[in-house]
Design an enzyme around this catalytic site. Structure first.
Site, short mmCIF file in Angstrom:
data_model
loop_
_atom_site.label_atom_id
_atom_site.label_comp_id
_atom_site.label_asym_id
_atom_site.label_seq_id
_atom_site.Cartn_x
_atom_site.Cartn_y
_atom_site.Cartn_z
N GLU A 1 0.58 4.19 0.82
CA GLU A 1 -0.07 5.27 1.58
C GLU A 1 1.00 6.03 2.33
O GLU A 1 1.77 5.43 3.08
CB GLU A 1 -1.00 4.65 2.62
CG GLU A 1 -2.46 4.78 2.31
CD GLU A 1 -3.29 4.12 3.40
OE1 GLU A 1 -3.76 2.99 3.17
OE2 GLU A 1 -3.42 4.72 4.48
N ARG B 1 0.86 -1.19 0.00
CA ARG B 1 0.00 0.00 0.00
C ARG B 1 0.89 1.24 0.00
O ARG B 1 1.64 1.46 0.94
CB ARG B 1 -0.88 0.01 1.25
CG ARG B 1 -1.80 -1.19 1.40
CD ARG B 1 -3.21 -0.86 0.96
NE ARG B 1 -4.00 -2.08 0.80
CZ ARG B 1 -4.89 -2.53 1.67
NH1 ARG B 1 -5.09 -1.85 2.78
NH2 ARG B 1 -5.54 -3.64 1.44
N GLU C 1 -9.52 -1.42 13.80
CA GLU C 1 -10.04 -2.26 12.73
C GLU C 1 -8.98 -3.25 12.25
O GLU C 1 -7.82 -2.88 12.01
CB GLU C 1 -10.45 -1.35 11.57
CG GLU C 1 -11.05 -2.11 10.41
CD GLU C 1 -10.72 -1.45 9.08
OE1 GLU C 1 -10.99 -0.24 8.97
OE2 GLU C 1 -10.17 -2.13 8.20
N ARG D 1 -0.67 -6.46 12.22
CA ARG D 1 -1.61 -5.70 13.04
C ARG D 1 -2.31 -6.60 14.05
O ARG D 1 -2.51 -6.23 15.21
CB ARG D 1 -2.62 -4.99 12.16
CG ARG D 1 -3.26 -3.79 12.86
CD ARG D 1 -4.31 -3.15 12.03
NE ARG D 1 -3.77 -2.14 11.14
CZ ARG D 1 -4.53 -1.26 10.49
NH1 ARG D 1 -5.84 -1.30 10.63
NH2 ARG D 1 -3.99 -0.36 9.70
N SER E 1 -11.87 -5.70 6.96
CA SER E 1 -12.97 -5.04 6.28
C SER E 1 -13.45 -6.04 5.25
O SER E 1 -12.65 -6.52 4.45
CB SER E 1 -12.44 -3.78 5.59
OG SER E 1 -13.41 -2.79 5.60
N ARG F 1 0.17 2.25 12.98
CA ARG F 1 -0.41 1.00 12.52
C ARG F 1 -0.36 0.79 11.02
O ARG F 1 -1.00 -0.11 10.50
CB ARG F 1 -1.86 0.91 13.01
CG ARG F 1 -2.73 2.02 12.49
CD ARG F 1 -4.05 2.04 13.21
NE ARG F 1 -5.06 2.64 12.36
CZ ARG F 1 -6.34 2.46 12.51
NH1 ARG F 1 -6.78 1.66 13.44
NH2 ARG F 1 -7.20 3.06 11.72
N HIS F 2 0.38 1.65 10.31
CA HIS F 2 0.46 1.48 8.87
C HIS F 2 1.86 1.08 8.42
O HIS F 2 2.86 1.64 8.88
CB HIS F 2 0.07 2.78 8.15
CG HIS F 2 -1.39 3.03 8.15
ND1 HIS F 2 -2.02 3.87 9.03
CD2 HIS F 2 -2.38 2.51 7.37
CE1 HIS F 2 -3.31 3.88 8.78
NE2 HIS F 2 -3.57 3.07 7.79
#
Lengths: 531, 298
Positions: free
Chosen positions: A305, A303, A454, A505, A457, A311-312
């Protein structure tokens, strides 16, 4: 001046000079004498050292192990050093964790992964003075081969994992020497942050750890964390295999960004470009359309991002599930939550040592869960938040702080750290999410939370090409880019649903840690590409 | 009657067979008529037994042992009087109002299970049972103690009330409802009082209300947890109260009866109780809600 006075002056001068010279000579002679004495002494000592070192053959730095010989020697594991082995003579290979000399003795702590044991080299009939000195000077982290007698101890050795025995060393050889200056000290790396502040002792900050990951991973805490992580993966595979799932491998180099354009890494692919997969979503679904019925895959997810949060990561390990169901997507939710519960139970029942080890450095509440898993509806979550004073619309997505607050409210009422929130508003979900059959505002989609964060998903997917096209258009997605995706559903597709979790995670949240880099061996984030 | 059947069985084919081995059709017809009469007699016997139970059980609207044979579907509510969930539990915020009960599997709360049944009669209740991670396993009857899963349970918002039972390692039973507005309620007795208020308005007359409450206390402190002396005294008190009225607090069934019945059962003192009490126990059991609790004890 008269000739006579000049003469006497010169004579005086000469006398003065010769006095000085005499003094100088004397001094030099003294110096030389001292030096000679010292040399003689050293020589004498050396002679005596060589003469007195009866233990010469029982210690030293070994030649580099290049597989010169195949010794059939059995090496005992440190964790097996118990009173049962008392008085046995054993060999073992471990790292020197600490060594300190005390007069005629040298105390060593020998470490192997999470276990350590005290060892003693004492001047006696097996060890000489020189051997004790050698042992005291072995640098920390060096790997040594030791032959020792196992002895029971009167008082428990609290600071070691093996508390009931110590080793009396008879032979010690250095197999691999560590440099004297270590970039970080393992004791500092294992020290709880609070203790470090209180007693003004050093702790190691995260960047230093990550820059010297090889050493940082040697700590008992790191060993425990990654063993537990291995357990999570193992339990995931075993549980799903028992449920009849098939493990698949999906491609990571793909031609089009699946989820939404922005967060993909581009790679040059011969004369064109390709992307690194954000998730195995498309391929999981294609497998269902190809009649594999229930599939899972474990593999890297990329990812791009630019989020520098706790947490990323830009690369992490995804554990993904996809399943065809008969009549209701809750069949899939039940399968996923049951898998999670089996993982939690497996960790609770088989990894207590590891959990306790991590808790020593990072204290946290034990992880609690319910079986079957608690499932709340989105409207219930919103009601609970509103009751707590949060203002939000019916169709608003949950912000991260609201997710955390909801997690705390659920924990207060149901005493669980893991739950499912079902029936999210359609507006905040991806285009391929199946809308709710009775209420167009909502969808057949769900998120799962651990300790209020979370972890998954998922949703029932739209398995009808026509409806999928409409939903994509509604989201203003270029149909050309997802043509092959839509095509998968044109030749008969079963109703299906699924979801994916991030291994790092899940481990972080299960253990109650606060940064995902602690559960990623060699983490990747916008600022880190090495080691 | 059993004698008849036996004789019939023995004499059937051998004595009445004609020479070619077939049975005379006239005999067959007679046998058929006899079978029919016997069947009707059995049915009547069951019906009379059922009615006898109804007659001896005060105030019971419907006996579930009768209902099966009389094939009646509806069951009238045992309690009348209006209760408004919104007034009792706070405004409906558009989501399921979920009552959470944490109970220790070593001490199943029978009173609450009986009240659960009564609640299900009155409201649309979504019932779920969970096992908390503090408990490693639980016997299967405790997992199914709230009955079979409701076919609509995938749609939580279609229910008026949630009843979530969590088997957990707790020292004392605890109920949580609205975490923001209510403190948790501790102890089976208190939770029973709360749940009962959702079923029937608390007797408004103070003396009656206090009487019911005092019986609930007797049930939990003396019958369930008391010494053998205290239990014996309590049973005697039950006996004398039941000599004066059909149910413990008067002509109507109340929480007092539910609580005392469950505690008597759990303490195992039913067989040694006075006659009045035993009769009252039977009356309780004739009401379908209580029999489930009994099976759970086994």
């Amino acid at each position: 001046m008269t000739k006579e006075s000049a003469q006497s002056a010169a004579e005086e001068d000469q006398q003065a000079q010769s006095k000085k010279a005499l003094k100088k000579q004397q001094k030099e002679a003294e110096k030389a004498a001292k030096k000679a004495e010292k040399q003689a002494k050293v020589a004498a000592e050396q002679q005596s050292t060589e003469e007195d070192d009866f233990a010469k053959d029982r210690y030293g730095v070994s030649a580099l192990v290049q597989s010169q010989q195949k010794l059939d020697r059995k090496l005992v594991r440190v964790q097996d050093l118990t009173p049962e082995k008392a008085d046995q003579l054993i060999w073992l290979r471990a790292r020197v964790h600490t060594s300190r000399a005390k007069g005629k003795q040298c105390f060593l702590v020998l470490r192997q992964q999470q276990f350590n044991v005290q060892a003693l080299v004492a001047v006696g009939d097996r060890a000489s003075k020189q051997m004790v000195k050698f042992a005291a000077n072995i640098t920390k982290e060096s790997i040594v081969d030791v032959e020792a007698a196992v002895r029971k101890v009167e008082q428990k050795i609290e600071s070691c994992s093996q508390q009931d025995v110590e080793l009396h060393v008879e032979r010690i050889f250095v197999i691999s020497q560590a440099e004297a200056r270590l970039p970080l000290q393992l004791e500092d790396a294992v020290r709880p942050d609070g203790e470090g502040e209180e007693e003004s002792r050093a702790t190691v900050n995260q960047d230093t750890r990550l820059d010297n990951r090889v050493i940082d991973l040697r700590t008992t805490t790191s060993q425990a964390v990654f063993r537990l992580q291995s357990g999570v993966c193992q339990l995931f595979r075993d549980t799903l295999t028992k449920k009849g799932f098939v493990e698949i491998q999906t491609p990571k180099i793909i031609s089009a960004a699946s989820e939404g354009g922005a967060n993909v890494f581009t790679v040059s692919y011969f004369k064109t470009s390709a992307y690194l997969a954000q998730s195995p979503q498309l391929y999981k679904q294609m497998c269902i359309c190809a009649d594999f019925d229930k599939v899972f895959c474990v593999g890297p997810v990329f990812r791009a991002e630019d989020s520098n949060t706790h947490r990323h990561l830009t690369e992490f390990v995804g554990l993904d599930i996809e399943m065809a169901f008969n009549y209701h997507y809750h069949e899939v939710i039940e399968s996923i939550t049951d898998t999670m519960v089996q993982i939690f139970k497996g960790l609770r029942d088989n990894f207590q040592t590891e959990i306790q080890t991590v808790n020593k450095q990072f204290p946290s509440e034990p992880f609690k869960f319910l079986e079957p898993t608690l499932r709340l509806e989105y409207t219930e979550g919103v009601a609970m938040l509103r009751e707590a004073g949060v203002e939000m619309g019916d169709e608003d997505d949950l912000s991260t702080p609201n997710e955390k607050l909801l997690g705390r409210l659920v924990k207060e009422k149901y005493d669980t750290d893991f739950y499912v929130l079902d029936k999210y508003p359609l507006a905040v979900r991806p285009f391929y999410t199946m809308p709710d059959p009775h209420n167009p505002k909502y969808s057949n989609s769900y998120d799962m939370f651990m300790r209020g964060e979370e972890i998954l998903s998922g949703a029932q997917r739209v398995h009808d090409a026509q409806l999928l096209t409409e939903r994509a258009q509604h989201h203003q997605i270029d149909l050309e880019k997802i043509k092959s995706y839509i095509d998968s559903f044109r030749y008969g597709a079963p109703p299906h649903a699924g979801g994916g979790i991030g291994l790092e995670r899940v481990c972080m949240l299960y253990l109650g840690l606060h940064n995902v880099r602690q559960t990623s061996m060699f983490p990747r984030d916008p600022k880190r590409l090495t080691p | 009657m059993p004698m008849y059947q036996q004789q019939q069985g023995n004499s059937c084919s051998s004595e009445h067979a004609l020479q070619n081995g077939e049975v005379d059709p006239a005999v067959k017809a007679l046998e058929a008529r006899q079978d029919e009469i016997l069947r009707k007699l059995y049915e009547l016997k069951a019906a009379v037994e059922g009615l006898a139970k109804t007659v001896t059980t005060p105030d019971a609207d419907l006996d579930l042992t009768v209902s099966s044979s009389l094939s009646s579907q509806s069951s009238t509510a045992l309690f009348t009087g209006t209760t408004d969930l919104d007034a009792l539990l706070g405004k409906d915020l558009g989501a399921l109002r979920d009552i959470v009960i944490n109970a220790n599997p070593a001490q199943p709360p029978l009173t609450l299970l009986v009240l659960h049944r009564l609640l299900c009669e009155r409201y649309r209740v979504l019932s779920t049972v969970h096992v908390h991670s503090s408990v490693s396993s639980v016997p299967p009857q405790l997992l199914s103690c709230l009955g079979p899963r409701h076919p609509d349970s995938h749609s939580r918002h279609m229910f008026q009330l949630g009843f979530t039972l969590i088997w957990k390692d707790v020292p004392k039973l605890q109920m949580k409802f609205s975490v923001r507005n209510m403190c948790p309620i501790d102890g089976e007795a208190n939770v029973a009082r709360f749940l009962f208020k959702l079923l029937a308005p608390h007797p408004s007359e103070p003396a009656l209300a206090t009487l019911v409450d005092s019986w609930v206390d007797t049930a939990f402190f003396q019958l369930a947890e008391g010494s053998s002396e205290e239990r014996a005294t309590a049973l005697r008190d039950l006996g004398s109260a039941l000599g004066r009225s059909a149910w413990l607090s008067g002509p109507e069934l109340s929480l007092a009866d539910v609580a005392c019945y469950c505690c008597v059962l759990q303490s195992g003192s039913a067989p040694s109780a006075p006659a009045n009490v035993r009769r009252w126990i039977k009356s309780c059991e004739n009401l379908g809600y209580f029999s489930h609790a009994k099976t759970l004890l086994q």
